[in-house]
Motif scaffolding. Structure first.
Motif, PDB file in Angstrom:
ATOM      1  N   UNK A 107       5.149  -3.699   6.957  1.00  0.00           N
ATOM      2  CA  UNK A 107       4.758  -4.290   8.249  1.00  0.00           C
ATOM      3  C   UNK A 107       4.397  -5.761   8.088  1.00  0.00           C
ATOM      4  N   UNK A 108       5.363  -6.545   7.598  1.00  0.00           N
ATOM      5  CA  UNK A 108       5.123  -7.967   7.377  1.00  0.00           C
ATOM      6  C   UNK A 108       4.857  -8.680   8.698  1.00  0.00           C
ATOM      7  N   UNK A 109       5.629  -8.327   9.738  1.00  0.00           N
ATOM      8  CA  UNK A 109       5.445  -8.985  11.022  1.00  0.00           C
ATOM      9  C   UNK A 109       4.067  -8.756  11.611  1.00  0.00           C
ATOM     10  N   UNK A 110       3.561  -7.526  11.508  1.00  0.00           N
ATOM     11  CA  UNK A 110       2.224  -7.222  12.027  1.00  0.00           C
ATOM     12  C   UNK A 110       1.152  -7.972  11.241  1.00  0.00           C
ATOM     13  N   UNK A 111       1.303  -8.018   9.930  1.00  0.00           N
ATOM     14  CA  UNK A 111       0.324  -8.718   9.094  1.00  0.00           C
ATOM     15  C   UNK A 111       0.322 -10.210   9.374  1.00  0.00           C
ATOM     16  N   UNK A 112       1.496 -10.782   9.532  1.00  0.00           N
ATOM     17  CA  UNK A 112       1.605 -12.216   9.831  1.00  0.00           C
ATOM     18  C   UNK A 112       0.969 -12.545  11.177  1.00  0.00           C
ATOM     19  N   UNK A 113       1.234 -11.729  12.186  1.00  0.00           N
ATOM     20  CA  UNK A 113       0.650 -11.963  13.507  1.00  0.00           C
ATOM     21  C   UNK A 113      -0.868 -11.846  13.478  1.00  0.00           C
ATOM     22  N   UNK A 114      -1.374 -10.855  12.769  1.00  0.00           N
ATOM     23  CA  UNK A 114      -2.820 -10.661  12.672  1.00  0.00           C
ATOM     24  C   UNK A 114      -3.484 -11.851  11.986  1.00  0.00           C
ATOM     25  N   UNK A 115      -2.862 -12.367  10.929  1.00  0.00           N
ATOM     26  CA  UNK A 115      -3.424 -13.507  10.203  1.00  0.00           C
ATOM     27  C   UNK A 115      -3.446 -14.757  11.070  1.00  0.00           C
ATOM     28  N   UNK A 116      -2.351 -15.039  11.775  1.00  0.00           N
ATOM     29  CA  UNK A 116      -2.277 -16.250  12.583  1.00  0.00           C
ATOM     30  C   UNK A 116      -3.258 -16.187  13.745  1.00  0.00           C
ATOM     31  N   UNK A 117      -3.359 -15.033  14.411  1.00  0.00           N
ATOM     32  CA  UNK A 117      -4.283 -14.912  15.540  1.00  0.00           C
ATOM     33  C   UNK A 117      -5.729 -15.050  15.096  1.00  0.00           C
ATOM     34  N   UNK A 118      -6.090 -14.415  13.996  1.00  0.00           N
ATOM     35  CA  UNK A 118      -7.477 -14.503  13.522  1.00  0.00           C
ATOM     36  C   UNK A 118      -7.812 -15.923  13.071  1.00  0.00           C
ATOM     37  N   UNK A 128       0.811  -1.218   0.000  1.00  0.00           N
ATOM     38  CA  UNK A 128       0.000   0.000   0.000  1.00  0.00           C
ATOM     39  C   UNK A 128       0.841   1.263   0.000  1.00  0.00           C
ATOM     40  N   UNK A 129       1.928   1.265   0.751  1.00  0.00           N
ATOM     41  CA  UNK A 129       2.801   2.430   0.778  1.00  0.00           C
ATOM     42  C   UNK A 129       2.196   3.633   1.472  1.00  0.00           C
ATOM     43  N   UNK A 130       1.598   3.413   2.649  1.00  0.00           N
ATOM     44  CA  UNK A 130       0.982   4.534   3.370  1.00  0.00           C
ATOM     45  C   UNK A 130       2.034   5.540   3.843  1.00  0.00           C
ATOM     46  N   UNK A 131       3.175   5.039   4.322  1.00  0.00           N
ATOM     47  CA  UNK A 131       4.212   5.959   4.770  1.00  0.00           C
ATOM     48  C   UNK A 131       4.878   6.660   3.590  1.00  0.00           C
ATOM     49  N   UNK A 132       4.945   6.000   2.454  1.00  0.00           N
ATOM     50  CA  UNK A 132       5.555   6.625   1.277  1.00  0.00           C
ATOM     51  C   UNK A 132       4.733   7.809   0.786  1.00  0.00           C
ATOM     52  N   UNK A 133       3.400   7.759   0.968  1.00  0.00           N
ATOM     53  CA  UNK A 133       2.550   8.850   0.512  1.00  0.00           C
ATOM     54  C   UNK A 133       2.743  10.118   1.339  1.00  0.00           C
ATOM     55  N   UNK A 134       3.120   9.943   2.608  1.00  0.00           N
ATOM     56  CA  UNK A 134       3.354  11.115   3.452  1.00  0.00           C
ATOM     57  C   UNK A 134       4.845  11.363   3.640  1.00  0.00           C
ATOM     58  N   UNK A 135       5.663  10.896   2.691  1.00  0.00           N
ATOM     59  CA  UNK A 135       7.118  11.026   2.813  1.00  0.00           C
ATOM     60  C   UNK A 135       7.544  12.486   2.805  1.00  0.00           C
ATOM     61  N   UNK A 136       6.873  13.330   1.992  1.00  0.00           N
ATOM     62  CA  UNK A 136       7.253  14.740   1.921  1.00  0.00           C
ATOM     63  C   UNK A 136       6.993  15.436   3.255  1.00  0.00           C
ATOM     64  N   UNK A 137       5.824  15.198   3.846  1.00  0.00           N
ATOM     65  CA  UNK A 137       5.518  15.813   5.140  1.00  0.00           C
ATOM     66  C   UNK A 137       6.453  15.275   6.231  1.00  0.00           C
ATOM     67  N   UNK A 138       6.757  13.979   6.160  1.00  0.00           N
ATOM     68  CA  UNK A 138       7.640  13.392   7.161  1.00  0.00           C
ATOM     69  C   UNK A 138       9.054  13.952   7.052  1.00  0.00           C
ATOM     70  N   UNK A 196      -1.359   2.893  11.563  1.00  0.00           N
ATOM     71  CA  UNK A 196      -2.760   2.524  11.753  1.00  0.00           C
ATOM     72  C   UNK A 196      -3.416   2.121  10.441  1.00  0.00           C
ATOM     73  N   UNK A 197      -3.117   2.814   9.368  1.00  0.00           N
ATOM     74  CA  UNK A 197      -3.675   2.444   8.067  1.00  0.00           C
ATOM     75  C   UNK A 197      -3.184   1.074   7.628  1.00  0.00           C
ATOM     76  N   UNK A 198      -1.900   0.798   7.859  1.00  0.00           N
ATOM     77  CA  UNK A 198      -1.356  -0.504   7.492  1.00  0.00           C
ATOM     78  C   UNK A 198      -1.996  -1.619   8.306  1.00  0.00           C
ATOM     79  N   UNK A 199      -2.174  -1.389   9.600  1.00  0.00           N
ATOM     80  CA  UNK A 199      -2.801  -2.410  10.449  1.00  0.00           C
ATOM     81  C   UNK A 199      -4.260  -2.644  10.043  1.00  0.00           C
TER      82      UNK A 199
END
Length: 386
Positions: free
Chosen positions: A287-298, A196-206, A244-247
């Protein structure tokens, strides 16, 4: 079917209440550090021993008596649990000291330490806090954890029981291969999770906020200025918004995968090494680790079968004939070609099919499947020779 979950809500605190919670946290942090000191001294404290020491300390110290005994006992109970789990649970060592400047407040209250009155959270010692009720609680909470995040916002996390509908009937399996260009590539293209690249979209502001931080930084001498803290807060808000968007995307995608498949074969991928590569920023955004954890828990809550497959040789193995490629596959090569059966497909898609095939045969490694196939072949030769 019932399950125990946490419901989190934002809190609205005044300056007096916030200072009271911070003072309560410093008392609990003091007790935690004393328990760590007891452990390092060789006394091997248990929860019963720590409770006796707490009673003696409260009888001598008026400062400790100003706080709630419920939250202080809960802090010691948390320490005893962390001590029991040290070196027995993967990735957990001995509990260490909690520094004053680097540790965020976190207070745990059991049922006799809080109540809900007129839509407000009332903690021990009469501390009343306004709660932003974004949704209703499914049942009466058994405990609550009050904590502060990196932005200085306070939250209340209630432990409740809720009734969940059984997962829909699903048949078939799916294999998942993690990556950076696409966060998750599956055997079914309709269930792929793109980057998705949520952080990349706000790269200029960051970048603008980080440059502002660099200009206002005083170095190591003395505390940072208020203008620096404002710039740091702005950068943290951007980071947290992207996280938060990635999660949220990970949760929506995991639900769709779990609802439609009974067997989920997941690559047991640990993305730590990506932090040392040129793909570190993009991998952190994915956020591969967060996605993997969410999938396994669900999937576990839904009663699905989850198989973690080792990533070794999944990319170099053909999903049709299970022959291993002799040539080394560079990262830029995105197409897999098998020289034995002339099978050609997407590199990540082939790896996902290999992972699913390994899980369907009851194994967790590619070498186990190849070894079992070799033993069956030898047994067939023996039978023909007999």
């Amino acid at each position: 079917m019932e399950e125990v979950v946490r419901y989190s809500y934002r809190l609205r605190l005044g300056s007096i209440v916030e200072s009271g919670l911070e003072a309560e946290w410093h008392r609990c942090r003091f007790l935690w550090n004393e328990a760590v000191y007891q452990q390092k001294s060789g006394n091997r404290p248990t929860f019963g021993t720590l409770s006796k020491l707490l009673t003696e300390a409260r009888s001598r110290s008026a400062w400790l008596r100003e706080g709630s005994q419920v939250v202080q006992q809960q802090m010691l109970r948390t320490y005893a649990r962390a001590l029991d789990q040290s070196f027995t649970v993967k990735g957990r060592g001995r509990p260490g000291f909690k520094p004053r400047k680097r540790t965020r407040p976190s207070l745990e209250y059991t049922k006799r330490g809080f109540s809900l009155r007129d839509g407000r959270l009332v903690l021990a010692k009469g501390v009343s806090i306004a709660v932003v009720w974004s949704r209703e609680l499914p049942s009466e909470p058994s405990s609550v954890r009050v904590f502060r995040d990196s932005l200085g916002h306070w939250y209340a996390s209630f432990v409740v029981r809720r009734t969940v509908d059984p997962a829909p009937v699903a048949e078939g399996g799916i294999g998942l291969d993690w990556g950076v260009r696409a966060t998750a590539t599956t055997t079914d293209p309709s269930f792929d999770l793109p980057y998705r690249g949520h952080r990349a979209r706000c790269a200029a502001q960051l970048s603008r906020a980080q440059r502002k931080m660099a200009r206002r930084r005083r170095g190591k001498r003395g505390p940072q200025s208020r203008r620096y803290q404002c710039a740091a807060r702005e950068a943290t808000q951007l980071h947290k918004k992207a996280a938060r968007q990635t999660r949220h995307d990970a949760r929506v995608w995991a639900k769709s995968v779990v609802d439609h498949h009974d067997l989920i074969a997941v690559e047991d991928f640990t993305p730590k090494f990506l932090a040392k590569s040129t793909m570190a920023r993009k991998a952190a955004d994915a956020a591969i680790g967060v996605t993997k954890t969410e999938l396994i828990e669900r999937a576990t809550r839904a009663g699905r079968k989850v198989v973690l497959v080792r990533p070794a040789y999944t990319t170099m193995t053909c999903s049709r004939c299970f022959a291993r490629a002799k040539q080394h596959l560079e990262l830029a090569e995105r197409t897999f070609r098998c020289r034995d059966c002339e099978y050609t497909t997407c590199r990540d898609r082939n790896a996902a099919r290999v992972i699913l095939a390994v899980a369907e045969r009851g194994h967790t490694r590619v070498d186990d499947v190849r070894q079992s196939d070799h033993l069956l072949q030898v047994a067939g030769w023996v039978a023909v020779g007999a």
